[in-house]
Design an enzyme around this catalytic site. Sequence first.
Site, mmCIF file in Angstrom:
data_model
loop_
_atom_site.group_PDB
_atom_site.id
_atom_site.type_symbol
_atom_site.label_atom_id
_atom_site.label_comp_id
_atom_site.label_asym_id
_atom_site.label_seq_id
_atom_site.Cartn_x
_atom_site.Cartn_y
_atom_site.Cartn_z
ATOM 1 N N ASN A 1 40.864 38.333 47.338
ATOM 2 C CA ASN A 1 40.153 38.609 46.098
ATOM 3 C C ASN A 1 39.025 37.587 45.940
ATOM 4 O OD1 ASN A 1 39.261 38.899 43.463
ATOM 5 N ND2 ASN A 1 41.312 39.066 42.578
ATOM 6 N N HIS B 1 36.923 46.968 43.145
ATOM 7 C CA HIS B 1 37.212 45.542 43.245
ATOM 8 C C HIS B 1 38.416 45.353 44.146
ATOM 9 C CE1 HIS B 1 38.103 41.447 42.429
ATOM 10 N NE2 HIS B 1 39.123 41.696 41.623
ATOM 11 N N CYS C 1 36.231 39.002 37.469
ATOM 12 C CA CYS C 1 36.013 39.823 38.656
ATOM 13 C C CYS C 1 35.125 41.032 38.375
ATOM 14 C CB CYS C 1 37.350 40.288 39.230
ATOM 15 S SG CYS C 1 38.468 38.936 39.671
#
Length: 332
Positions: free
Chosen positions: A287, A257, A117
């Site tokens: 996500n 994030h 990520c």
Amino acid sequence: MKVSPRSAGIVGLGTYLPAERLTNADLEKIIDTSDEWIRSRTGISERRRVASDEAASDMGVKSALKALESAGIKPEEVDLIIVPTITPDMVFPSTSSIVQDKIGAINAAAFDISAGCTGFIYALSTANQFVASGAYDTVLVVATEAMTRFLNWEDRNTCVLFGDGSGAAVIRPVDEGEGFLSFVLGSDGSGSDLLKIPAGGSRTPATDKTLTNKEHFIQMSGNEVFRFAVKIMGEAAINALDKAGLTKEDVDFLVPHQANTRIIEAAAKRLGLPQEKVFINLDKYGNMSSASIPVALEEATNKGLLKKGDLIVLVGFGAGLTWGASVMRWLM
């Protein structure tokens, strides 16, 4: 004679989100979960899912073309394409090469980055180095993730978390004092088992057994990853500010994030930022791994929340375990 490095920054953004919305109510029909359980623990209400004929490169092409249009750049002017992704079309060739061909960037080199990520921040740092050194003038970063293709829909601890999407950014030389001011990158490989897809590589090639055991899907030790993220997000952001010679009082906006609202809130608290200075769109998209930050950046810009001259902090964490943060003076 030593030549001073050029400043570099983001001059164009583009995103693509698949049409299908997968809500918590939809998940209630296929696994033992509830809307309340998911929202209270993650903040997610829905996420996007790629169509049956879509892959990571297809989403990446659409976001890339939008980013180039935003920057007023033609595909043939692109010198380098970097694609951060953990859900490539295939093991090889790189997804970046497929994107390069489909957008007509005939003069560009291309490679992928796998940093979980944190991939978008890793890719921005890499792009910044190429532009700062004078090696290239125009770098296109295309974060694209088809996360739902790698989910075990019987594992309620992972399948509720992730969504699909793509975000792209054009990086070019900018005036001194604008654009990227600092980067901090990190990795702790001792946590590599905490978030992974175990099979499909050279360590554990695909077999009937790995397929039966669902080893080609995401596995995560949620509690350990949560503890790591809560600590590292704020720490990385502070370190990036220190590196830029700035303090948390200088920050105008935080774009983190998008993994979990509690993790984001912990980072904001570490920076002393009120809710109105922190962008969250996790509730709509889940996500999206490396795509989450560029999608958030464009959405925040379109809403008028980011203004030219603002001091922006990007921060993320991911599989590896990796982390990264960037401080920049916003240009758009």
